[in-house]
Write a protein that holds these residues in place. Structure first.
Motif, PDB file in Angstrom:
ATOM      1  N   PHE A  51       5.170  -5.936  -7.106  1.00 40.21           N
ATOM      2  CA  PHE A  51       4.805  -4.516  -7.139  1.00 40.21           C
ATOM      3  C   PHE A  51       3.376  -4.368  -7.683  1.00 40.21           C
ATOM      4  N   PHE A  52       3.256  -3.857  -8.929  1.00 36.18           N
ATOM      5  CA  PHE A  52       1.909  -3.714  -9.523  1.00 36.18           C
ATOM      6  C   PHE A  52       1.768  -4.543 -10.793  1.00 36.18           C
ATOM      7  N   THR A  53       2.702  -5.465 -11.020  1.00 37.06           N
ATOM      8  CA  THR A  53       2.633  -6.269 -12.252  1.00 37.06           C
ATOM      9  C   THR A  53       1.637  -7.415 -12.069  1.00 37.06           C
TER      10      THR A  53
ATOM     11  N   ALA B 193     -11.514  -6.130   0.080  1.00 41.80           N
ATOM     12  CA  ALA B 193     -10.795  -6.476  -1.152  1.00 41.80           C
ATOM     13  C   ALA B 193     -10.133  -5.242  -1.744  1.00 41.80           C
ATOM     14  N   SER B 194      -8.845  -5.391  -2.086  1.00 30.22           N
ATOM     15  CA  SER B 194      -8.120  -4.307  -2.768  1.00 30.22           C
ATOM     16  C   SER B 194      -7.393  -4.906  -3.967  1.00 30.22           C
ATOM     17  N   GLY B 195      -7.270  -4.110  -5.013  1.00 33.07           N
ATOM     18  CA  GLY B 195      -6.472  -4.543  -6.159  1.00 33.07           C
ATOM     19  C   GLY B 195      -7.246  -4.642  -7.453  1.00 33.07           C
ATOM     20  N   ASP B 196      -6.894  -3.758  -8.393  1.00 37.71           N
ATOM     21  CA  ASP B 196      -7.455  -3.802  -9.752  1.00 37.71           C
ATOM     22  C   ASP B 196      -8.959  -3.557  -9.795  1.00 37.71           C
ATOM     23  N   ILE B 197      -9.448  -2.700  -8.911  1.00 36.51           N
ATOM     24  CA  ILE B 197     -10.875  -2.342  -8.959  1.00 36.51           C
ATOM     25  C   ILE B 197     -10.960  -0.968  -9.633  1.00 36.51           C
TER      26      ILE B 197
ATOM     27  N   ILE C  97     -10.606   1.190  -2.833  1.00 35.11           N
ATOM     28  CA  ILE C  97     -10.289   1.639  -4.188  1.00 35.11           C
ATOM     29  C   ILE C  97      -9.096   2.590  -4.144  1.00 35.11           C
ATOM     30  N   ALA C  98      -8.095   2.318  -4.973  1.00 37.84           N
ATOM     31  CA  ALA C  98      -6.901   3.186  -5.017  1.00 37.84           C
ATOM     32  C   ALA C  98      -6.806   3.834  -6.400  1.00 37.84           C
ATOM     33  N   ARG C  99      -6.056   3.218  -7.324  1.00 34.12           N
ATOM     34  CA  ARG C  99      -5.795   3.866  -8.620  1.00 34.12           C
ATOM     35  C   ARG C  99      -7.066   4.175  -9.394  1.00 34.12           C
ATOM     36  N   GLY C 100      -8.083   3.357  -9.221  1.00 29.15           N
ATOM     37  CA  GLY C 100      -9.333   3.533  -9.974  1.00 29.15           C
ATOM     38  C   GLY C 100     -10.043   4.844  -9.684  1.00 29.15           C
TER      39      GLY C 100
ATOM     40  N   ALA D   4      -8.471   4.250  -0.436  1.00 27.18           N
ATOM     41  CA  ALA D   4      -7.192   3.622  -0.058  1.00 27.18           C
ATOM     42  C   ALA D   4      -6.154   4.632   0.419  1.00 27.18           C
ATOM     43  N   PRO D   5      -5.252   4.170   1.293  1.00 26.86           N
ATOM     44  CA  PRO D   5      -4.081   4.993   1.578  1.00 26.86           C
ATOM     45  C   PRO D   5      -3.194   5.022   0.338  1.00 26.86           C
ATOM     46  N   MET D   6      -2.786   6.203  -0.071  1.00 27.60           N
ATOM     47  CA  MET D   6      -1.907   6.311  -1.245  1.00 27.60           C
ATOM     48  C   MET D   6      -0.871   7.408  -1.009  1.00 27.60           C
ATOM     49  N   ALA D   7       0.377   6.974  -0.848  1.00 31.55           N
ATOM     50  CA  ALA D   7       1.456   7.928  -0.601  1.00 31.55           C
ATOM     51  C   ALA D   7       1.564   8.908  -1.758  1.00 31.55           C
ATOM     52  N   GLY D   8       1.565  10.190  -1.422  1.00 27.78           N
ATOM     53  CA  GLY D   8       1.684  11.221  -2.455  1.00 27.78           C
ATOM     54  C   GLY D   8       0.384  11.530  -3.172  1.00 27.78           C
TER      55      GLY D   8
ATOM     56  N   GLU E 284      -2.260   8.719   3.835  1.00 23.63           N
ATOM     57  CA  GLU E 284      -1.201   7.906   3.247  1.00 23.63           C
ATOM     58  C   GLU E 284      -0.412   7.278   4.389  1.00 23.63           C
ATOM     59  N   MET E 285       0.462   6.332   4.071  1.00 27.27           N
ATOM     60  CA  MET E 285       1.242   5.682   5.128  1.00 27.27           C
ATOM     61  C   MET E 285       2.191   6.696   5.781  1.00 27.27           C
ATOM     62  N   ILE E 286       2.285   6.554   7.084  1.00 27.74           N
ATOM     63  CA  ILE E 286       3.059   7.509   7.890  1.00 27.74           C
ATOM     64  C   ILE E 286       4.075   6.720   8.718  1.00 27.74           C
TER      65      ILE E 286
ATOM     66  N   ILE F 191      -5.244  -4.185   9.672  1.00 23.76           N
ATOM     67  CA  ILE F 191      -3.986  -4.368   8.941  1.00 23.76           C
ATOM     68  C   ILE F 191      -4.277  -4.421   7.444  1.00 23.76           C
ATOM     69  N   LYS F 192      -3.283  -4.041   6.670  1.00 25.02           N
ATOM     70  CA  LYS F 192      -3.413  -4.090   5.208  1.00 25.02           C
ATOM     71  C   LYS F 192      -2.210  -4.850   4.681  1.00 25.02           C
ATOM     72  N   ILE F 193      -2.491  -5.963   4.007  1.00 25.33           N
ATOM     73  CA  ILE F 193      -1.376  -6.829   3.597  1.00 25.33           C
ATOM     74  C   ILE F 193      -1.423  -7.168   2.107  1.00 25.33           C
TER      75      ILE F 193
ATOM     76  N   ALA G 171      -5.907   6.301  10.129  1.00 29.61           N
ATOM     77  CA  ALA G 171      -4.498   6.684   9.967  1.00 29.61           C
ATOM     78  C   ALA G 171      -3.716   5.415   9.683  1.00 29.61           C
ATOM     79  N   GLN G 172      -2.912   5.456   8.642  1.00 29.27           N
ATOM     80  CA  GLN G 172      -2.103   4.269   8.365  1.00 29.27           C
ATOM     81  C   GLN G 172      -0.639   4.518   8.715  1.00 29.27           C
ATOM     82  N   PHE G 173      -0.056   3.583   9.434  1.00 27.65           N
ATOM     83  CA  PHE G 173       1.350   3.715   9.829  1.00 27.65           C
ATOM     84  C   PHE G 173       2.170   2.542   9.331  1.00 27.65           C
TER      85      PHE G 173
HETATM   86  C1  LIG Z   1       0.661   5.832  -5.859  1.00 33.11           C
HETATM   87  C2  LIG Z   1       0.283   4.780  -4.870  1.00 33.11           C
HETATM   88  C3  LIG Z   1       0.569   4.968  -3.527  1.00 33.11           C
HETATM   89  C4  LIG Z   1       0.237   3.985  -2.587  1.00 33.11           C
HETATM   90  N1  LIG Z   1       0.499   4.200  -1.275  1.00 33.11           N
HETATM   91  C5  LIG Z   1       0.090   3.287  -0.352  1.00 33.11           C
HETATM   92  C6  LIG Z   1       0.223   3.549   1.045  1.00 33.11           C
HETATM   93  O1  LIG Z   1       0.695   4.613   1.469  1.00 33.11           O
HETATM   94  N2  LIG Z   1      -0.188   2.570   1.897  1.00 33.11           N
HETATM   95  C7  LIG Z   1      -0.733   1.390   1.460  1.00 33.11           C
HETATM   96  O2  LIG Z   1      -1.110   0.538   2.274  1.00 33.11           O
HETATM   97  N3  LIG Z   1      -0.907   1.149   0.150  1.00 33.11           N
HETATM   98  C8  LIG Z   1      -0.511   2.059  -0.750  1.00 33.11           C
HETATM   99  N4  LIG Z   1      -0.744   1.815  -2.081  1.00 33.11           N
HETATM  100  C9  LIG Z   1      -1.441   0.583  -2.465  1.00 33.11           C
HETATM  101  C10 LIG Z   1      -2.949   0.823  -2.604  1.00 33.11           C
HETATM  102  O3  LIG Z   1      -3.537   1.238  -1.391  1.00 33.11           O
HETATM  103  C11 LIG Z   1      -3.680  -0.430  -3.136  1.00 33.11           C
HETATM  104  O4  LIG Z   1      -3.648  -1.457  -2.187  1.00 33.11           O
HETATM  105  C12 LIG Z   1      -3.077  -0.914  -4.431  1.00 33.11           C
HETATM  106  O5  LIG Z   1      -2.792   0.184  -5.301  1.00 33.11           O
HETATM  107  C13 LIG Z   1      -4.027  -1.855  -5.172  1.00 33.11           C
HETATM  108  O6  LIG Z   1      -5.241  -1.219  -5.442  1.00 33.11           O
HETATM  109  P1  LIG Z   1      -5.634  -0.562  -6.874  1.00 33.11           P
HETATM  110  O7  LIG Z   1      -5.450  -1.632  -7.901  1.00 33.11           O
HETATM  111  O8  LIG Z   1      -7.052  -0.116  -6.639  1.00 33.11           O
HETATM  112  O9  LIG Z   1      -4.687   0.559  -7.117  1.00 33.11           O
HETATM  113  C14 LIG Z   1      -0.393   2.780  -3.014  1.00 33.11           C
HETATM  114  C15 LIG Z   1      -0.674   2.617  -4.375  1.00 33.11           C
HETATM  115  C16 LIG Z   1      -0.367   3.593  -5.293  1.00 33.11           C
HETATM  116  C17 LIG Z   1      -0.729   3.386  -6.732  1.00 33.11           C
END
Ligand SMILES: Cc1cc2nc3c(=O)[nH]c(=O)nc-3n(C[C@H](O)[C@H](O)[C@H](O)COP(=O)(O)O)c2cc1C
Length: 326
Positions: free
Chosen positions: A179-181, A202-206, A226-229, A16-20, A41-43, A138-140, A70-72
């Motif tokens: 947000f993430f709740t 599929a994204s979210g809670d994997i 997969i992001a946080r996982g 997944a794209p993850m800022a920072g 990460e998003m740009i 697109i990512k929504i 590249a994600q913008f």
């Molecule tokens: C620290 C952090 C940074 C994130 N940055 C981005 C981002 O730059 N672009 C984006 O589309 N989603 C971003 N996300 C969302 C993730 O890509 C993902 O869709 C979301 O965390 C759900 O997946 P997860 O439950 O596997 O974490 C970010 C999530 C986290 C936790």
């Protein structure tokens, strides 16, 4: 590329794209451990239009992170058109439009999840990106706030986006205001999979291989993102890939904290080469929090880790005791 990615004849694993977090080193590890595609990460497209050095740094990557998308984020079609064209000649295989970021700084520019409140404008943004010769995705999120009819409208929008020619779509089924709740509502992904012909990711809670199996069973998505996982557990990419290659999930090897720890040590060493020791150790703390959790003694190691500035001290005072505890 999107075409070749989805003609693997199996489902796909995306980092997944993850800022920072999803920097060049992270992406290299994600690929090495099994991700089929990585993401920057998003740009900011507007930042790129102004040719900021920071933007170029975020786009910098090497071949061992490829295929890479590249994600913008942007609310400005001109900046999106510019960015999509530019990125196409920089070794990227996908240009992804962020339609989910709920952070105020992004929303106030009409970007990220703000596009969910103005789907007509979102179509303009997609059309602007379509000038590029590479696949557009697109990512929504599932909506801005939580009403049912919002999702109905988003489904209709997705059908239009498909007609506009996007290659795939990733859904994180939480609303922006959530947000993430709460829990990601995977059922919504299943609804999108039913009405669309293009691949839905599929994204979210994997967080585990069990989650990968469950989300695929429920949605039949074309893959998982997969992001946080994966923060401090790169091995999850490999487990997911094995499942998609046909291995029975009960036979997929469990990953021990010790193995994750070994990989994180390698990761920190690479981050040090990239950022220098002091900045790398600071950068890696947010990853290590995820490693140092869920076993007796983890809290003490976490507290110690937060005060350490040198790799040798980290090895001696955190990793050595970690490997002894486990
Ligand atoms: C620290 C952090 C940074 C994130 N940055 C981005 C981002 O730059 N672009 C984006 O589309 N989603 C971003 N996300 C969302 C993730 O890509 C993902 O869709 C979301 O965390 C759900 O997946 P997860 O439950 O596997 O974490 C970010 C999530 C986290 C936790």
């Amino acid at each position: 590329m999107a075409h070749s990615l989805f003609s693997l004849n199996r489902k796909v694993v995306i980092s997944a794209p993850m800022a920072g977090y999803s920097d060049t080193i992270y992406r290299r590890f994600a690929r090495k451990y099994g991700a089929d595609l990585t993401f920057t990460e998003m740009i900011s497209a507007e930042g790129f239009l102004r040719n900021g050095a920071k933007t170029l740094k975020l786009l910098h990557h090497s071949s061992d992170e490829e295929p890479i998308g590249a994600q913008f984020f942007s609310g400005n079609p001109d900046a999106v058109e510019f960015s999509a064209r530019k990125v196409s000649s920089m070794g990227f295989s996908v240009f992804d439009i962020n339609m989910g970021c709920p952070v105020r700084k992004v929303l106030k520019n009409g970007a990220g999840a703000a596009l969910l409140k103005n789907l007509k404008w979102a179509e303009k943004i997609i059309k602007a990106a379509m000038c590029a010769p590479i696949p557009i995705s697109i990512k929504i999120r599932s909506g801005f706030s939580s009403s049912e009819d919002e999702w109905e409208n988003i489904l209709k929008f997705l059908a239009r986006a498909e007609k506009l020619g996007i290659s795939f779509i990733t859904i994180h089924p939480r609303t922006a205001t959530q947000f993430f709740t709460g829990k990601a509502n995977w059922k919504l992904i299943a609804e999108a999979v039913k009405i669309l012909k293009i691949p839905v990711i599929a994204s979210g809670d994997i967080f585990s291989i069990e989650d990968v199996v469950k989300v695929i069973e429920l949605t039949d998505a074309a893959g998982v993102m997969i992001a946080r996982g994966a923060l401090s557990n790169f091995q999850l990419f490999r487990q997911a890939k094995k499942f998609f290659e046909g291995e029975n999930p009960v036979n997929i090897e469990k990953i021990s904290v010790a193995e994750r720890g070994e990989t994180m040590l390698e990761f920190i060493e690479e981050e040090i080469k990239y950022r220098g020791e002091e900045r790398a150790i600071q950068w890696c703390r947010k990853f290590l929090v995820h490693l140092l959790t869920g076993f007796p003694g983890a809290r003490q190691l976490r507290e110690r880790m937060n005060k350490i500035e040198k790799f040798s001290t980290l090895e001696r005072e955190v990793f050595k005791p970690l490997f002894e505890i486990l």
